[in-house]
Design a protein around this motif. Structure first.
Motif, short mmCIF file in Angstrom:
data_model
loop_
_atom_site.label_atom_id
_atom_site.label_comp_id
_atom_site.label_asym_id
_atom_site.label_seq_id
_atom_site.Cartn_x
_atom_site.Cartn_y
_atom_site.Cartn_z
N ASN B 28 14.65 24.14 1.27
CA ASN B 28 14.64 25.06 0.50
C ASN B 28 15.16 24.90 -0.94
N LEU B 31 12.69 23.27 -3.17
CA LEU B 31 11.51 24.21 -3.44
C LEU B 31 12.02 25.04 -4.45
N TYR B 32 13.19 25.72 -4.51
CA TYR B 32 13.86 26.34 -5.31
C TYR B 32 13.67 25.60 -6.98
N MET B 38 12.36 30.09 -3.08
CA MET B 38 12.88 29.55 -1.98
C MET B 38 12.28 30.04 -0.79
N GLN B 39 10.93 30.46 -0.95
CA GLN B 39 10.25 31.02 0.06
C GLN B 39 9.74 29.67 1.15
N THR B 40 9.35 29.94 2.27
CA THR B 40 9.01 28.77 3.17
C THR B 40 7.53 28.22 3.01
N ARG B 57 5.74 31.98 4.42
CA ARG B 57 6.26 33.28 4.31
C ARG B 57 7.20 33.17 3.26
N SER B 58 7.57 34.27 2.36
CA SER B 58 6.59 35.40 2.24
C SER B 58 5.79 34.98 1.09
N ARG B 61 6.21 37.50 -2.11
CA ARG B 61 7.61 37.06 -2.74
C ARG B 61 7.37 35.87 -3.58
N GLU B 65 7.97 34.94 -7.56
CA GLU B 65 8.99 34.32 -7.87
C GLU B 65 8.67 32.88 -8.59
#
Lengths: 396, 396
Positions: B28, B31-32, B38-40, B57-58, B61, B65
């Protein structure tokens, strides 16, 4: 025999059945479950004989806390030789073949496995996650006692928060009241979660459309969160009158978590949301009537799906559209995402000692989420409800 | 070019240098860092060309972002074919050999790697942890801005807590005041940590002997904690007069953490503890004089060891006896345990953009811990101190 040695014995029974020579446990929560201590190290459980907790730090503390024999780990480089020395007959028996050892592949980082492989070249590693999670699925009376206590605390925190709730209060502010309350009552600060990348502090509060925002979080209502760096749970959105306020909270007392949801409104709720809320209660009542040893977990989920369908609420059930989640509930204990899961493909039958959070919820995009969640311990004859907060739509 | 695409470009540069075909990012926080979301899902960064964030998901979102192109992941089972389709030339070029892809072996659970191996049989996986951690080691001006803001908030929380501190107050109560303050200011609820099994909520408060208790936690002062299920940080011990109160706290604002320690006493401190405290300040002043681009990280640690030795305080430095930790400081950013580490074996030279918490502390068993910790951003000509709380022993 105390609880921890009994747990080790049950693990050994399963290892023998599965023809696994031993299990190397490293994750903090699993270490605590089997030893009573959360210090850092390697718990080695052979399929027969004595388990040893090889502790890196703190040895002093582990010796005070652990029910299992503690030894200082010493140099990791010589851990392989050390283990072969302590478990001479096991390693000797395996002279002509590799040893089969289990590890927690669901949480163990690849680097950690590679370190173990380097010092134990004579081992074939297999995934022991399910094995451990299935043992942890059945709680003792003492464990249920801790969860009951967490349920008592979260109810007090909830009632305290209701007293403070006013229109215009931010979701974050309301969450902060709850967190302060449970923290002073002994909440450890987070609710531990086993799933990769999953985080939960004290649950989520979501009002109106903020609750209905889809998230990465593996649950029916994640919430807007504070920013993309924390994209779930409470946001800085002010709570308004006449909108559903979903309060899905828990705490972790002495290691054990509770999980409960209530729906609150300041004023009145639109008729369709009210009906959906009431349908969530009908689902939970109907599911309760099937909470008996022997019921198959996935049947509870399918039954709830059918009820949502019959009520014309399928599209809103457990999230909306692409972001629906496909379960009705989950085991809780030391972690918030334990077995069993009430979902398709989970053929476990309910057994006394299982503790399950059941959370039928309905999502209305741009409008909010309504629903209820209780945590239940399965007993010989049915269930004990461990969440004690008042039910029904709570109107302020 | 925005920050995220620039970060991806720097990663690609390193991949090319190391002859790695691409990198699969799943954690996470990473990814951010690379996408802004920070979605999966799976961020695939080829060593040349466009990166794609395949989101589970999502998706909605992530699209809002992420600075990196988002695609819906779809069925994981066909992810291998999907990737081969999107990155046709890369997978084609690798026809005669396996692809070399990097992943975050330090945090990626074994099960997750095995899932990737199953859908991408033509790949040899290599450890990309260090690669990613080294990129993240150098912060942008914007990142330093977030850490500065967290430093501003923690100082306000600290002063507020000092106002409330009274003899007899529990460590947990004092910690709760700080947590409530930072939470309302936007603390996400935890300070993220990369290390396996490591947890930190808002740091630790330890008074007298409770601070000096050894713990599993990889730091010089872990604290007693609430129970063996949470064996670090604040305990229910009442804080008394004339004992050292170590307040080692931080918060996470917009994803970025700060870390600071101050030593407080209600009344007066025994002469030897006071001298040890003053020596911790002498160490940090002396280390500050060397905080310049070009200084080798391990030299700072060795220098501090030498100073502790000269003062006759070696046995008490950074823990006591078997439970001493062997570092002086650590990088901070999105996580609390970033690079560089100020410890033996870390030959990184300081560079502008590094942000480092430096924490000389002295442990006295049964009596307490004294010390100081500041967080610094390295600049072209020296450093900027990001922790702004008043220094010196704070006597109430």
């Amino acid at each position: 025999m105390n609880e921890h040695t009994e747990r080790v014995r049950r693990l050994q029974e399963r290892l023998l059945q599965l023809q696994i020579d031993g299990c190397m446990i490293t994750q903090n929560v699993d270490l605590y479950y089997f030893t009573g201590s959360m210090q850092t190290g390697y718990l080695f459980v052979p399929n027969e004989g004595e388990a040893v907790f090889f502790v890196r730090r703190s040895v002093v503390r582990a010796e005070q806390e652990s029910s299992i024999t503690v030894e200082s780990l010493g140099s990791f480089r010589s851990f392989g030789e050390r283990l072969a020395d302590v478990y001479r007959s096991l390693f000797h028996a395996a002279h002509s073949r590799n040893l089969r050892l289990a590890a927690e592949f669901d949480v163990l980082p690849v680097q950690q496995l590679k370190r173990l492989e380097a010092v134990l070249p004579q081992v074939d590693w297999v995934d022991g996650s399910l094995l451990i999670r299935e043992l942890r699925m059945i709680k003792s009376a003492a464990e249920i006692g801790y969860i009951r206590e967490a349920g008592r605390v979260i109810n007090l925190a909830f009632e305290d928060a209701l007293d403070k709730l006013r229109p215009g209060m931010l979701e974050l502010e309301l969450m902060s009241h709850i967190e302060t309350y449970v923290r002073r009552a002994g909440h450890i600060g987070i609710m531990r979660m086993r799933g990769y990348n999953q985080e939960v502090i004290t649950g989520m509060i979501g009002a109106g459309e903020a609750a209905a925002m889809p998230t990465y979080f593996d649950g029916p209502a994640g919430g807007q969160g504070l920013s993309p760096a924390s994209p779930q749970s409470a946001s800085r959105r002010p709570i308004a009158a006449n909108e559903p306020i979903l309060i899905d909270i828990g705490c972790c007392i002495d290691g054990y978590v509770i999980d409960q949801t209530r729906t609150v409104v300041i004023g009145t709720l639109a008729e369709d949301l009210l009906q959906a809320y009431e349908h969530s209660e009908q689902i939970i009542r109907s599911v309760e009537s099937k909470l008996l040893p022997g019921t198959v977990c996935e049947q509870l989920y399918m039954h709830s799906l059918q009820m949502a369908y019959t009520a014309g609420l399928s599209d809103h059930y457990m999230g909306y559209g692409d972001d629906q989640v496909k379960f009705l509930g989950h085991g809780i204990g030391l972690e918030i995402d334990e077995l069993p899961v009430l979902a398709k493909g989970f053929s476990y039958r309910l057994q006394p000692g299982m503790v399950i959070a059941i959370e039928p919820k309905f999502t209305f995009p741009q409008r909010g989420v309504v629903g209820i969640e209780n945590s239940y311990a399965i007993t010989d004859t049915g269930f004990e409800k461990l969440t004690v907060s008042r039910e029904g739509l709570i109107q302020l």
